[in-house]
Design a protein around this motif. Structure first.
Motif, PDB file in Angstrom:
ATOM      1  N   THR A  65     -10.070  -4.951  -0.962  1.00 12.49           N
ATOM      2  CA  THR A  65      -9.309  -5.013   0.156  1.00 12.49           C
ATOM      3  C   THR A  65      -7.951  -5.315  -0.593  1.00 12.49           C
ATOM      4  OG1 THR A  65     -10.886  -6.286   1.366  1.00 12.49           O
ATOM      5  CG2 THR A  65      -8.675  -6.591   2.146  1.00 12.49           C
ATOM      6  N   LEU A  66      -7.525  -5.982  -1.368  1.00  8.60           N
ATOM      7  CA  LEU A  66      -6.270  -6.013  -2.189  1.00  8.60           C
ATOM      8  C   LEU A  66      -5.585  -4.749  -2.272  1.00  8.60           C
ATOM      9  CD1 LEU A  66      -3.914  -7.456  -2.938  1.00  8.60           C
ATOM     10  CD2 LEU A  66      -5.008  -8.183  -4.957  1.00  8.60           C
ATOM     11  N   VAL A  67      -6.617  -4.117  -3.240  1.00  6.44           N
ATOM     12  CA  VAL A  67      -5.975  -2.538  -3.741  1.00  6.44           C
ATOM     13  C   VAL A  67      -5.995  -1.612  -2.323  1.00  6.44           C
ATOM     14  CG1 VAL A  67      -6.479  -0.674  -5.118  1.00  6.44           C
ATOM     15  CG2 VAL A  67      -7.058  -2.929  -5.699  1.00  6.44           C
ATOM     16  N   HIS A  68      -6.691  -1.679  -1.419  1.00  2.00           N
ATOM     17  CA  HIS A  68      -6.699  -0.972  -0.079  1.00  2.00           C
ATOM     18  C   HIS A  68      -5.247  -1.189   0.545  1.00  2.00           C
ATOM     19  CE1 HIS A  68      -8.461   0.075   4.033  1.00  2.00           C
ATOM     20  NE2 HIS A  68      -7.240  -0.474   4.255  1.00  2.00           N
ATOM     21  N   GLU A  69      -4.701  -2.343   0.681  1.00  2.00           N
ATOM     22  CA  GLU A  69      -3.568  -2.764   1.281  1.00  2.00           C
ATOM     23  C   GLU A  69      -2.499  -2.463   0.306  1.00  2.00           C
ATOM     24  OE1 GLU A  69      -3.767  -3.400   4.468  1.00  2.00           O
ATOM     25  OE2 GLU A  69      -6.043  -4.067   4.398  1.00  2.00           O
ATOM     26  N   ILE A  70      -2.352  -2.762  -0.708  1.00  2.00           N
ATOM     27  CA  ILE A  70      -1.196  -2.199  -1.671  1.00  2.00           C
ATOM     28  C   ILE A  70      -1.327  -0.502  -1.766  1.00  2.00           C
ATOM     29  CG2 ILE A  70      -0.761  -2.087  -4.139  1.00  2.00           C
ATOM     30  CD1 ILE A  70      -1.857  -4.834  -4.730  1.00  2.00           C
ATOM     31  N   ALA A  71      -2.007   0.006  -1.536  1.00  2.00           N
ATOM     32  CA  ALA A  71      -2.500   1.653  -1.300  1.00  2.00           C
ATOM     33  C   ALA A  71      -1.465   2.054  -0.071  1.00  2.00           C
ATOM     34  CB  ALA A  71      -3.785   2.130  -1.207  1.00  2.00           C
ATOM     35  N   PRO A  85      -1.837   6.115   8.698  1.00  2.00           N
ATOM     36  CA  PRO A  85      -2.404   4.968   7.980  1.00  2.00           C
ATOM     37  C   PRO A  85      -3.581   5.256   7.081  1.00  2.00           C
ATOM     38  CG  PRO A  85      -1.625   4.209  10.387  1.00  2.00           C
ATOM     39  CD  PRO A  85      -1.734   5.809  10.211  1.00  2.00           C
ATOM     40  N   HIS A  86      -4.512   5.887   7.550  1.00  2.00           N
ATOM     41  CA  HIS A  86      -5.794   6.064   6.811  1.00  2.00           C
ATOM     42  C   HIS A  86      -5.902   7.548   6.283  1.00  2.00           C
ATOM     43  CE1 HIS A  86      -6.642   1.996   8.060  1.00  2.00           C
ATOM     44  NE2 HIS A  86      -6.556   1.863   7.014  1.00  2.00           N
ATOM     45  N   GLY A  87      -4.740   8.653   6.371  1.00  2.00           N
ATOM     46  CA  GLY A  87      -4.745   9.586   6.211  1.00  2.00           C
ATOM     47  C   GLY A  87      -4.960  10.246   4.635  1.00  2.00           C
ATOM     48  N   LYS A  88      -4.779  11.577   4.571  1.00  2.00           N
ATOM     49  CA  LYS A  88      -4.969  12.057   2.965  1.00  2.00           C
ATOM     50  C   LYS A  88      -4.026  11.635   2.167  1.00  2.00           C
ATOM     51  CE  LYS A  88      -2.135  16.029   4.049  1.00  2.00           C
ATOM     52  NZ  LYS A  88      -2.293  17.404   4.132  1.00  2.00           N
ATOM     53  N   GLU A  89      -3.001  11.137   2.537  1.00  2.00           N
ATOM     54  CA  GLU A  89      -1.852  10.571   1.402  1.00  2.00           C
ATOM     55  C   GLU A  89      -2.481   9.185   0.975  1.00  2.00           C
ATOM     56  OE1 GLU A  89       0.214  13.227   4.172  1.00  2.00           O
ATOM     57  OE2 GLU A  89      -0.873  11.615   4.552  1.00  2.00           O
ATOM     58  N   TRP A  90      -2.837   8.268   1.979  1.00  2.00           N
ATOM     59  CA  TRP A  90      -3.476   7.049   1.635  1.00  2.00           C
ATOM     60  C   TRP A  90      -4.779   7.154   0.853  1.00  2.00           C
ATOM     61  CZ3 TRP A  90      -8.126   4.908   3.228  1.00  2.00           C
ATOM     62  CH2 TRP A  90      -8.283   3.415   2.868  1.00  2.00           C
ATOM     63  N   THR A  93      -3.838   7.858  -2.537  1.00  2.00           N
ATOM     64  CA  THR A  93      -3.205   6.721  -3.229  1.00  2.00           C
ATOM     65  C   THR A  93      -4.127   5.704  -3.483  1.00  2.00           C
ATOM     66  OG1 THR A  93      -1.154   7.354  -2.102  1.00  2.00           O
ATOM     67  CG2 THR A  93      -1.426   5.166  -3.068  1.00  2.00           C
ATOM     68  N   PHE A  94      -5.199   5.351  -2.584  1.00  2.00           N
ATOM     69  CA  PHE A  94      -5.786   4.265  -2.866  1.00  2.00           C
ATOM     70  C   PHE A  94      -7.202   4.736  -4.049  1.00  2.00           C
ATOM     71  CE2 PHE A  94      -9.950   1.887  -0.336  1.00  2.00           C
ATOM     72  CZ  PHE A  94      -9.772   0.829  -1.194  1.00  2.00           C
ATOM     73  N   THR A  95      -7.526   5.864  -3.857  1.00  2.00           N
ATOM     74  CA  THR A  95      -8.638   6.263  -5.146  1.00  2.00           C
ATOM     75  C   THR A  95      -7.997   6.125  -6.277  1.00  2.00           C
ATOM     76  OG1 THR A  95      -9.601   7.999  -3.542  1.00  2.00           O
ATOM     77  CG2 THR A  95      -9.887   8.175  -5.968  1.00  2.00           C
TER      78      THR A  95
END
Length: 198
Positions: A65-71, A85-90, A93-95
């Motif tokens: 969750t922490l890394v998800h939000e930092i992403a 918010p949860h598109g390809k760029e995110w 980045t999250f990955t």
């Protein structure tokens, strides 16, 4: 901050998380358990970045969750605030931010294949990945809740908001359930946690 993080995430993840928090000038706020979300990111009016994460999460869910939000923060900085918010760029980045953590020093061996699969195309919430969510749930404190898939066909259950449902057939991935008060049909993910009524 290091001592605080050590209470909530796996010890091997602390240095990398601390670096991410400092590098992105994040104000981390740990809050009481919320039913609707594990965490969130906000750009505050003064331009600072606030991330909240539920205190009740187990260390692995807390870390994800922490890394998800930092992403969210990193993706908005890199691509602008007009991205989804949860598109390809995110997702990208999250990955990338999660890669240093997906190893046996941070996560239990049994979670690693599920994490590797999840991060090929991460969802808006780890809860929508039923297999990963159930596997992460094994590290939560004991509870009197059941997963929808554990409720027998025709079984009755209650949600956190008091609404009562009867479990129906499984569709492709989700379960069709009837709200007893209204007769309306709702679809539930198999990993939704509910209170079974005998």
């Amino acid at each position: 901050m290091e001592e605080v993080l050590a209470k909530y995430i796996p010890p091997a993840a602390v240095p990398t998380c601390l670096e991410l928090i400092k590098k992105n000038d994040v104000h981390l706020k740990i809050v009481n358990q919320r039913v609707t979300r594990h965490g969130d990111y906000r750009l505050l009016p003064d331009g600072s970045h606030q991330i909240t994460v539920n205190a009740g999460a187990n260390p692995y869910r807390f870390l994800i969750t922490l890394v998800h939000e930092i992403a969210h923060l990193v993706a908005f900085k890199a691509y602008g605030r007009r991205i989804k918010p949860h598109g390809k760029e995110w997702k990208r980045t999250f990955t990338l931010l999660m890669l240093p953590f997906i190893n046996p020093r941070v996560f239990p061996q049994q979670l690693l294949p599920l994490l590797a699969l999840h991060f090929k195309n991460p969802k808006a919430s780890s809860d929508t990945d039923a297999k990963l969510s159930v596997a992460l749930g094994q590290y939560d404190p004991p509870t009197d809740k059941n997963y929808i898939f554990e409720i027998p066909l025709g079984g009755v259950f209650r949600l956190y908001n008091g609404k009562v449902f009867k479990r129906g057939q499984k569709r492709v991935k989700r379960y069709e359930c009837v709200e007893l008060a209204t007769g309306r049909i709702y679809l539930f993910n198999p990993n939704a946690q509910v209170e079974q009524i005998n």
